[in-house]
Design a protein around this motif. Structure first.
Motif, PDB file in Angstrom:
ATOM      1  N   ASP A   1       0.809  -1.216   0.000  1.00 43.83           N
ATOM      2  CA  ASP A   1       0.000   0.000   0.000  1.00 43.83           C
ATOM      3  C   ASP A   1       0.848   1.274   0.000  1.00 43.83           C
ATOM      4  O   ASP A   1       0.398   2.327  -0.474  1.00 43.83           O
ATOM      5  CB  ASP A   1      -0.920  -0.001   1.223  1.00 43.83           C
ATOM      6  CG  ASP A   1      -1.928   1.124   1.175  1.00 43.83           C
ATOM      7  OD1 ASP A   1      -2.721   1.169   0.201  1.00 43.83           O
ATOM      8  OD2 ASP A   1      -1.938   1.965   2.091  1.00 43.83           O
ATOM      9  N   SER A   2       2.083   1.193   0.511  1.00 45.87           N
ATOM     10  CA  SER A   2       2.918   2.401   0.606  1.00 45.87           C
ATOM     11  C   SER A   2       3.190   3.027  -0.756  1.00 45.87           C
ATOM     12  O   SER A   2       2.950   4.231  -0.955  1.00 45.87           O
ATOM     13  CB  SER A   2       4.220   2.073   1.334  1.00 45.87           C
ATOM     14  OG  SER A   2       3.954   1.652   2.667  1.00 45.87           O
ATOM     15  N   PRO A   3       3.693   2.302  -1.765  1.00 47.67           N
ATOM     16  CA  PRO A   3       3.893   2.961  -3.071  1.00 47.67           C
ATOM     17  C   PRO A   3       2.616   3.121  -3.872  1.00 47.67           C
ATOM     18  O   PRO A   3       2.549   3.969  -4.787  1.00 47.67           O
ATOM     19  CB  PRO A   3       4.867   2.016  -3.793  1.00 47.67           C
ATOM     20  CG  PRO A   3       4.609   0.691  -3.188  1.00 47.67           C
ATOM     21  CD  PRO A   3       4.213   0.924  -1.766  1.00 47.67           C
ATOM     22  N   ALA A   4       1.577   2.331  -3.565  1.00 47.15           N
ATOM     23  CA  ALA A   4       0.358   2.390  -4.357  1.00 47.15           C
ATOM     24  C   ALA A   4      -0.468   3.632  -4.060  1.00 47.15           C
ATOM     25  O   ALA A   4      -1.360   3.979  -4.856  1.00 47.15           O
ATOM     26  CB  ALA A   4      -0.491   1.138  -4.123  1.00 47.15           C
ATOM     27  N   VAL A   5      -0.197   4.284  -2.930  1.00 49.75           N
ATOM     28  CA  VAL A   5      -0.963   5.495  -2.599  1.00 49.75           C
ATOM     29  C   VAL A   5      -0.721   6.591  -3.637  1.00 49.75           C
ATOM     30  O   VAL A   5      -1.644   7.307  -4.050  1.00 49.75           O
ATOM     31  CB  VAL A   5      -0.608   5.978  -1.181  1.00 49.75           C
ATOM     32  CG1 VAL A   5      -1.257   7.327  -0.899  1.00 49.75           C
ATOM     33  CG2 VAL A   5      -1.047   4.957  -0.152  1.00 49.75           C
ATOM     34  N   GLY A   6       0.505   6.734  -4.094  1.00 50.95           N
ATOM     35  CA  GLY A   6       0.812   7.760  -5.099  1.00 50.95           C
ATOM     36  C   GLY A   6       0.243   7.438  -6.460  1.00 50.95           C
ATOM     37  O   GLY A   6       0.230   8.305  -7.345  1.00 50.95           O
TER      38      GLY A   6
END
Length: 354
Positions: free
Chosen positions: A148-153
């Motif tokens: 989820d950390s990189p997918a937020v952007g």
């Protein structure tokens, strides 16, 4: 003139219909529209319903806002405790920002898939085998945070991540089966030992009760015989206690009469033999005076007595001259037979008459 005007109107109407057909767009309820005019994002995100764009100038991209189920291919890795496993999972995600999903990443589906695979390999290397098998909830949460950390952007929100299956080598499966079997056997032995302890305590109480009431032992013996007889076997094993023989021996002995002497009792082996009489010391140089034994002493017996052999060998014989035979071997005689022989020999005919 009128004909030219009418032709122009018809031509303009046809051109308008063609333009309307080229500019009209329909966005579904679960979709959002992103319009790029000459390559630039303009107008914001188009809502569901009917919308218009400029033909040959604008380009409309429709983005699905539904939750997407993306399976992660099985990844092979080595756990922290050096066990090779294959793990596959599934990712549930959805697009929350249609503009970023179109502009920030080329293909958000492929990007999420690759990120999920690399995160799954990382989780495998950081976890133990026991965690992969039993503590999956914690691993699912960690895997969800990593994706989820990189997918937020990218305008994508990871809804849930689940580890579906963990494949182990056959050798590891056999080892785990032996471990589980040994643990089950250990618990079974502990339970059996506890049962034996409780049974021994109950048997000790029963033995104490039977010792206080001897008749209970006979009743228990009869119950055992009844239980064995119901099996209808050709061989019947009957335990015969020595205490029952002693009881029968005492029951068959007649009461002693006043004028009749009692039968001789067997000598007690534990009793000590009488010590020989002390001989006074003889004077110096003289032989000790050995006085002959009296006629009534047990050391000498007359020649015709029933207790001495006629040849003077000192071997005991019967009164009628019959040889008593070789002595019985004490090892080969069972306690039951010895007790029966003792009862048969202690009859009234062998007792000395008054």
């Amino acid at each position: 003139m009128l004909q030219d005007v009418l032709t122009a109107v018809i031509a303009a109407g046809c051109a308008g219909c063609v333009y309307l057909a080229a500019a009209a767009r329909v966005v579904k309820q679960y979709e959002r529209g992103v319009v790029l005019r000459l390559g630039r994002f303009v107008g914001g995100v188009r809502s569901p319903g009917f919308t218009m764009i400029i033909p040959f100038v604008d380009r409309l991209y429709k983005v699905n806002m539904q939750i997407v189920t993306l399976p992660i291919p099985a990844q092979e890795g080595i756990t922290r405790d050096n066990v090779t496993v294959r793990v596959d999972a599934v990712v549930y995600f959805k697009v929350v920002d249609a503009a970023n999903a179109v502009i920030q990443v080329e293909d958000y589906r492929f990007a999420v898939s690759q990120m999920a695979q690399t995160s799954l390999r990382s989780i495998i290397g950081k976890s133990d085998l026991d965690d992969l098998l039993s503590n999956r909830e914690k691993l699912n949460q960690g895997l969800e945070l990593m994706i989820d950390s990189p997918a937020v952007g990218w305008g994508v929100q990871i809804d849930r991540v689940e580890i579906k299956d963990v494949s182990l080598p056959d050798t590891m499966k056999r080892s785990m089966a032996r471990q589980a079997e040994a643990d089950r056997e250990r618990r079974a032995r502990i339970i059996n030992a506890d049962a034996e302890l409780q049974a021994s305590r109950k048997l000790a109480e029963a033995a104490q009760q039977m010792a206080d009431t001897p008749a209970a032992l006979q009743l228990r013996l009869l119950q055992t015989v009844t239980a064995v007889a119901t099996e209808k076997n050709s061989t019947l094993v009957l335990p015969f206690p020595v205490e029952l023989l002693r009881f029968l021996e005492k029951a068959h002995q007649p009461a002693p009469e006043p004028g009749r002497p009692q039968p001789p009792r067997p000598l007690d082996e534990s009793a000590s033999a009488p010590a020989p009489a002390a001989v006074p010391p003889a004077p110096d140089g003289a032989a000790p005076d050995l006085a002959p034994a009296p006629a009534g002493s047990p050391d000498t017996a007359p020649a015709g007595s029933p207790g001495a052999a006629p040849d003077g060998s000192g071997l005991p014989v019967e009164a009628d001259g019959a040889d008593p035979g070789p002595p019985a071997d004490p090892v080969s005689v069972t306690p039951v037979r010895a007790a029966a022989d003792a009862v048969s020999h202690a009859s009234q005919e062998d007792w000395p008459r008054a």
